[in-house]
Design an enzyme around this catalytic site. Sequence first.
Site, PDB file in Angstrom:
ATOM      1  N   TRP A 170      -8.746   0.034  -0.692  1.00 27.07           N
ATOM      2  CA  TRP A 170      -8.774  -1.025   0.329  1.00 27.07           C
ATOM      3  C   TRP A 170      -9.751  -2.143  -0.016  1.00 27.07           C
ATOM      4  CZ3 TRP A 170      -4.324  -0.604   1.676  1.00 27.07           C
ATOM      5  CH2 TRP A 170      -3.754   0.578   2.094  1.00 27.07           C
ATOM      6  N   HIS A 214       4.653   7.957   4.247  1.00 27.18           N
ATOM      7  CA  HIS A 214       5.048   8.396   2.892  1.00 27.18           C
ATOM      8  C   HIS A 214       4.678   9.864   2.625  1.00 27.18           C
ATOM      9  CE1 HIS A 214       1.193   7.564   0.233  1.00 27.18           C
ATOM     10  NE2 HIS A 214       0.901   8.249   1.309  1.00 27.18           N
TER      11      HIS A 214
END
Length: 346
Positions: A165, A256
């Site tokens: 991130w 996912h």
Amino acid sequence: MSSTQDLDYPQILFQYNNGFLVSKIMFTACELGVFDLLLESEGPLSSDAIAERLGTSASGMERLLDACVGLKLLGVEMKSEGAFYRNTELSNLYLTKSSPKSQYHNLMYYSKTIYLCWHYLTDAVRDGKNQYERAFGVSSKDLFGALYRSEEEMIKFMYGLNAIWSICGRDVIAAFDLSAFTVIYDLGGCAGGLAQECISLYPNSTVTIYDLPKVVQVAKERFVPPEERRITFHEGDFFKDPIPEADLYILARILHDWADDKCMQLLAKIHKASKPGGGVLLVETLLNEDKTGPIETQLYSMNMLVQAEGKERTPSQYSKLLTAAGFREIQVKKTGKLYDAILGRK
Ligand code: SAM
């Protein structure tokens, strides 16, 4: 077929064949502290000096450093006394532990955990499931029970996942104007890297990291400073426990992990909890609709096979899941980086 194309084939073949050798060289130089030492040193260092400072063999270190030069992870200068090595910009930025954009923990997670799972890739394809039993001798019945098989593994996972991130977080949070959403829940928010990006971009927002109790404990202790009042925590299991009402729910790299039925279960629950007009932001890496790539996403989808229960998906597959759960006005934004964003509204 032209002869030029013929000539390229062996090159492609060898490049693919050697892919894991390249990864392991980078991981090893990171693990031994080569890039950290060269960052701290006043100037370039000889191979013998690096070997001595890091407590390795001289012969092993010289070959490791030369391979890093070939990979452009190090630069080399030939002097009368011999070769002297220095970091490249890439290694200073991403491979040193102290850099704000450091990927060190991500690389270590790849080297120490993911690499071991990939040893059983053939079995994963045969079985159609993750390989925790073969790789680590733990049952994979409870996915996050297996992933967090020890406190140490859980902490490595949290550091490893959070690292990305610092590179991609701003792009996914800025992909849509989220300023109208003030009460935000980051479901499976883990170490809080995205929550931090969110409060820094949207000054009126508060973000609650909702995650399993032991993850929340570590996030509080190690990742989110206590003076950060705009980030709060909620301990819970998003499949079993209630999900509080919010303006926006972030699901970053959550769907996912799971097969379609689990994704549907979670999205339907979020839809029910959401305020009218509220949103859900999916942050995922997206496959092309025509199966042509991107290769990174295809590799990650293989990784979901060996490591999780889900897969990477196309925008239309995510849209279908969101629509079935009741969300509308679905918008997809590709960021041009590794992770993309999909926004749905109730
Ligand atoms: N969103 C984070 C990111 O992208 O960096 C973390 C993604 S990680 C793949 C999945 C996260 O979901 C982990 O933090 C995990 O602890 C959390 N999680 C898994 N199962 C959960 C559950 N049943 N309830 C709440 N959180 C869960």
